[in-house]
Design a protein around this motif. Structure first.
Motif, PDB file in Angstrom:
ATOM      1  N   GLY A  90       0.839  -1.398  -0.007  1.00 10.67           N
ATOM      2  CA  GLY A  90      -0.077   0.086  -0.141  1.00 10.67           C
ATOM      3  C   GLY A  90       0.905   1.224  -0.109  1.00 10.67           C
ATOM      4  N   ASP A  91       0.564   2.119   0.928  1.00  7.28           N
ATOM      5  CA  ASP A  91       1.254   3.282   0.749  1.00  7.28           C
ATOM      6  C   ASP A  91       1.473   4.149   2.118  1.00  7.28           C
ATOM      7  OD1 ASP A  91      -0.986   4.573   1.051  1.00  7.28           O
ATOM      8  OD2 ASP A  91      -1.282   5.354  -0.942  1.00  7.28           O
ATOM      9  N   ASP A  92       0.626   3.584   3.279  1.00  9.37           N
ATOM     10  CA  ASP A  92       0.645   4.566   4.336  1.00  9.37           C
ATOM     11  C   ASP A  92       1.045   3.605   5.742  1.00  9.37           C
ATOM     12  OD1 ASP A  92      -1.474   3.170   4.833  1.00  9.37           O
ATOM     13  OD2 ASP A  92      -2.627   4.655   5.461  1.00  9.37           O
ATOM     14  N   SER A  93       1.855   2.696   5.496  1.00 11.24           N
ATOM     15  CA  SER A  93       2.286   1.853   6.921  1.00 11.24           C
ATOM     16  C   SER A  93       3.074   2.770   7.817  1.00 11.24           C
ATOM     17  CB  SER A  93       3.097   0.649   6.682  1.00 11.24           C
ATOM     18  OG  SER A  93       2.395  -0.238   5.874  1.00 11.24           O
ATOM     19  N   ILE A  94       3.576   3.816   7.387  1.00 14.52           N
ATOM     20  CA  ILE A  94       4.323   4.511   8.127  1.00 14.52           C
ATOM     21  C   ILE A  94       3.329   5.259   9.561  1.00 14.52           C
ATOM     22  CG2 ILE A  94       3.869   6.620   7.062  1.00 14.52           C
ATOM     23  CD1 ILE A  94       7.037   5.832   8.892  1.00 14.52           C
ATOM     24  N   ARG A  95       1.998   5.152   8.843  1.00 22.15           N
ATOM     25  CA  ARG A  95       0.929   5.859  10.062  1.00 22.15           C
ATOM     26  C   ARG A  95       0.785   4.791  11.125  1.00 22.15           C
ATOM     27  NH1 ARG A  95      -4.244   6.251   7.178  1.00 22.15           N
ATOM     28  NH2 ARG A  95      -4.926   7.409   8.913  1.00 22.15           N
ATOM     29  N   VAL A 111       8.797 -15.488  12.545  1.00 20.67           N
ATOM     30  CA  VAL A 111       8.838 -14.981  11.227  1.00 20.67           C
ATOM     31  C   VAL A 111       7.933 -14.032  10.824  1.00 20.67           C
ATOM     32  CG1 VAL A 111       8.447 -16.019   8.769  1.00 20.67           C
ATOM     33  CG2 VAL A 111       9.835 -17.376  10.446  1.00 20.67           C
ATOM     34  N   PHE A 112       8.359 -12.868  10.090  1.00 18.46           N
ATOM     35  CA  PHE A 112       7.453 -11.892   9.538  1.00 18.46           C
ATOM     36  C   PHE A 112       7.999 -11.677   8.057  1.00 18.46           C
ATOM     37  CE2 PHE A 112       6.799  -7.527   8.169  1.00 18.46           C
ATOM     38  CZ  PHE A 112       5.232  -7.309   8.503  1.00 18.46           C
ATOM     39  N   MET A 113       6.920 -11.645   7.122  1.00 17.37           N
ATOM     40  CA  MET A 113       7.381 -11.491   5.728  1.00 17.37           C
ATOM     41  C   MET A 113       6.334 -10.699   5.010  1.00 17.37           C
ATOM     42  SD  MET A 113       8.446 -14.558   3.136  1.00 17.37           S
ATOM     43  CE  MET A 113       6.659 -15.482   3.097  1.00 17.37           C
ATOM     44  N   GLY A 114       6.832  -9.982   4.017  1.00 19.86           N
ATOM     45  CA  GLY A 114       6.215  -9.009   3.182  1.00 19.86           C
ATOM     46  C   GLY A 114       6.922  -8.347   2.360  1.00 19.86           C
ATOM     47  N   PHE A 115       6.491  -7.369   1.479  1.00 18.39           N
ATOM     48  CA  PHE A 115       7.361  -6.558   0.525  1.00 18.39           C
ATOM     49  C   PHE A 115       6.706  -5.425   0.243  1.00 18.39           C
ATOM     50  CE2 PHE A 115       4.870  -8.347  -2.583  1.00 18.39           C
ATOM     51  CZ  PHE A 115       4.900  -7.625  -3.987  1.00 18.39           C
ATOM     52  N   SER A 116       7.428  -4.218  -0.476  1.00 18.79           N
ATOM     53  CA  SER A 116       6.694  -3.014  -0.774  1.00 18.79           C
ATOM     54  C   SER A 116       6.599  -2.230   0.292  1.00 18.79           C
ATOM     55  CB  SER A 116       5.498  -3.372  -1.538  1.00 18.79           C
ATOM     56  OG  SER A 116       5.253  -2.209  -2.364  1.00 18.79           O
ATOM     57  N   ASP A 117       5.215  -1.755   0.755  1.00 10.97           N
ATOM     58  CA  ASP A 117       5.172  -0.844   1.686  1.00 10.97           C
ATOM     59  C   ASP A 117       5.416  -1.329   3.096  1.00 10.97           C
ATOM     60  OD1 ASP A 117       4.154   2.036   2.429  1.00 10.97           O
ATOM     61  OD2 ASP A 117       2.469   0.823   3.334  1.00 10.97           O
ATOM     62  N   THR A 118       5.543  -2.829   3.061  1.00 10.14           N
ATOM     63  CA  THR A 118       5.586  -3.569   4.389  1.00 10.14           C
ATOM     64  C   THR A 118       7.181  -3.158   4.744  1.00 10.14           C
ATOM     65  OG1 THR A 118       4.365  -5.164   3.563  1.00 10.14           O
ATOM     66  CG2 THR A 118       5.743  -5.817   5.149  1.00 10.14           C
ATOM     67  N   CYS A 216      12.225  -1.480  -0.225  1.00  9.09           N
ATOM     68  CA  CYS A 216      11.486  -0.690  -1.271  1.00  9.09           C
ATOM     69  C   CYS A 216      12.255   0.841  -1.195  1.00  9.09           C
ATOM     70  CB  CYS A 216      10.119  -0.605  -1.348  1.00  9.09           C
ATOM     71  SG  CYS A 216       9.342   0.390  -2.821  1.00  9.09           S
ATOM     72  N   ILE A 217      12.969   1.067  -2.151  1.00  9.09           N
ATOM     73  CA  ILE A 217      13.594   2.478  -1.912  1.00  9.09           C
ATOM     74  C   ILE A 217      12.712   3.643  -1.800  1.00  9.09           C
ATOM     75  CG2 ILE A 217      13.666   2.948  -4.447  1.00  9.09           C
ATOM     76  CD1 ILE A 217      16.762   4.044  -3.835  1.00  9.09           C
ATOM     77  N   GLU A 218      11.395   3.609  -2.535  1.00  6.88           N
ATOM     78  CA  GLU A 218      10.494   4.717  -2.406  1.00  6.88           C
ATOM     79  C   GLU A 218       9.823   4.548  -0.908  1.00  6.88           C
ATOM     80  OE1 GLU A 218       8.544   3.252  -6.137  1.00  6.88           O
ATOM     81  OE2 GLU A 218      10.174   2.298  -5.194  1.00  6.88           O
ATOM     82  N   VAL A 219       9.613   3.426  -0.329  1.00  7.75           N
ATOM     83  CA  VAL A 219       9.166   3.548   1.059  1.00  7.75           C
ATOM     84  C   VAL A 219      10.000   3.874   1.950  1.00  7.75           C
ATOM     85  CG1 VAL A 219       7.873   1.854   2.586  1.00  7.75           C
ATOM     86  CG2 VAL A 219       7.518   1.888   0.270  1.00  7.75           C
ATOM     87  N   SER A 245       9.283   0.196  -7.129  1.00 11.02           N
ATOM     88  CA  SER A 245       7.861  -0.507  -7.040  1.00 11.02           C
ATOM     89  C   SER A 245       7.070  -0.321  -8.433  1.00 11.02           C
ATOM     90  CB  SER A 245       7.096   0.157  -6.188  1.00 11.02           C
ATOM     91  OG  SER A 245       6.697   1.432  -6.644  1.00 11.02           O
ATOM     92  N   GLU A 246       5.864  -0.863  -8.593  1.00 12.54           N
ATOM     93  CA  GLU A 246       5.329  -0.823  -9.704  1.00 12.54           C
ATOM     94  C   GLU A 246       5.074   0.571 -10.151  1.00 12.54           C
ATOM     95  OE1 GLU A 246       2.053  -0.463  -6.701  1.00 12.54           O
ATOM     96  OE2 GLU A 246       4.125  -1.358  -6.788  1.00 12.54           O
ATOM     97  N   GLU A 247       5.267   1.820  -9.322  1.00 11.78           N
ATOM     98  CA  GLU A 247       5.005   3.080  -9.612  1.00 11.78           C
ATOM     99  C   GLU A 247       6.332   3.534 -10.691  1.00 11.78           C
ATOM    100  OE1 GLU A 247       4.397   5.351  -6.195  1.00 11.78           O
ATOM    101  OE2 GLU A 247       2.747   4.378  -5.575  1.00 11.78           O
ATOM    102  N   GLN A 248       7.289   3.006 -10.643  1.00 13.16           N
ATOM    103  CA  GLN A 248       8.282   2.690 -11.696  1.00 13.16           C
ATOM    104  C   GLN A 248       8.967   4.533 -11.790  1.00 13.16           C
ATOM    105  OE1 GLN A 248       5.824   2.101 -14.994  1.00 13.16           O
ATOM    106  NE2 GLN A 248       6.454   0.055 -15.178  1.00 13.16           N
TER     107      GLN A 248
END
Length: 344
Positions: A90-95, A111-118, A216-219, A245-248
């Motif tokens: 997503g885009d707001d895990s920082i909240r 174990v904790f796993m995920g990617f992107s905004d995670t 993820c370099i953007e996150v 990310s997919e936002e390229q």
């Protein structure tokens, strides 16, 4: 050194959490979540426990970051839960940051796993001293149309279900980031796979080792200047891993972000860098030029850089364990995890 979580075993209970976007609870998309859950059961033998707020839908979760954080804390505190997997990014895990109890994570390693905004939740774990896994999510890799990719299945089993070093992480023979609408009518349509060009060594010589840190370099931009941004010592003798990310993001943005890592002294402290294959291979060559130009600006023309690793927004993918010892072999243009990521 980060704590290694205990390995997963068949019949273990794992929690699913929605830490950002709440799509797993949307009626039109819930089939996708269920498909991913089914693979956790049929392929890995795991029992799946959705956290109480995780399936309440997009609107509710957008309005209640504290509920998302509560799910994460509940999953870590529950002694019956042996692992936690993110449903989607997503885009707001920082909240979630104001609602995180780092001591709960520290005292309950799993174990904790995920990617992107995670990426943000991985930094929660990192700050608490726990090694986590940048890797597959429920609604993407686990719920892949038709079947999970064998490459993804194998890398998960090798890294998370056995207390041995995963060793060499080869490039998959084929890859995709083709977008097909998540309509239930498409569930039996396999995405188009393309021949993979493998890893590319952009620069460097010899063999280097370091402890993995990145995302993820953007996150990662969300976290700079906050309490969860890793301290300087965390970057020393590291191997950085970055993906887009997919936002390229355009190469100019990547250039600015990398220049910030140089300004912080991070690029000067690391032993090597791995970059993921870009989504759709968009900006494939331009990213390479950008990386090399920023390193040259800072006199880092000998720093090993391996490009095109499959851990980002393309499929299939391998998990990347934070804080574990990894190796870049410039002679072979290869990447390996040389330390066990979990314990017995």
């Amino acid at each position: 050194m980060l704590i290694q979580p205990p390995k997963l075993s068949p019949d273990d209970k794992v929690a699913t959490v929605s830490l950002s976007w709440g799509g797993a609870g949307e009626p039109s998309l819930h089939w996708r979540y269920q498909q991913g859950v089914g693979r956790l059961k049929s392929i890995f033998g795991l029992e799946v426990v959705p956290m109480p707020n995780s399936l309440k839908g997009q609107a509710y979760l957008a309005e209640h970051p504290e509920a998302r954080a509560e799910d994460l804390m509940t999953a870590f505190q529950d002694p019956e839960i042996k692992g936690i997997i993110s449903n989607i990014g997503g885009d707001d895990s920082i909240r979630l940051l104001p609602y995180i109890d780092f001591e709960i994570i520290r005292q309950n390693p799993k174990v904790f796993m995920g990617f992107s905004d995670t990426t943000i939740a991985h930094l929660f774990c990192f700050h608490a001293g726990l090694s986590s896994f940048y890797g597959p999510a429920i609604m993407t890799d686990f719920a892949e149309n038709v079947a999970m990719d064998d490459y993804t299945v194998k890398t998960i089993k090798n890294m998370i279900f056995q207390a041995e070093a995963a060793g060499d992480i080869p490039a998959p023979e084929k890859w995709t980031s083709e977008f097909l609408e998540w309509n239930i009518s498409n569930k039996s349509i396999a995405r188009t796979m393309y021949p993979n060009r493998g890893y590319e060594l952009l620069q460097g010589n010899g063999i280097v080792k370091g402890r993995l840190i990145g995302g993820c370099i953007e996150v990662l931009e969300f976290a700079k200047g906050t309490a969860i941004w890793p301290q300087q010592k965390a970057w020393q003798n590291s191997i950085l891993f970055f993906e887009t990310s997919e936002e390229q993001p355009n190469p100019e943005q990547v250039q600015r972000w990398l220049r910030n890592y140089a300004a912080q002294g991070i690029l000067q402290q690391t032993n090597g860098i791995i970059f993921a294959k870009p989504y759709g291979e968009t900006h494939y060559d331009a990213y390479k030029e950008t990386i090399l130009s920023v390193l040259a600006e800072n006199g880092l023309t000998e720093l090993p850089v391996l490009y095109g690793i499959s851990f980002g927004h393309t499929e299939p993918k391998t998990p990347i364990p934070y804080g574990r010892l990894a190796q870049i072999d410039c002679h072979q243009a290869s990447f390996a995890i040389i330390e066990a990521a979990v314990t017995d």
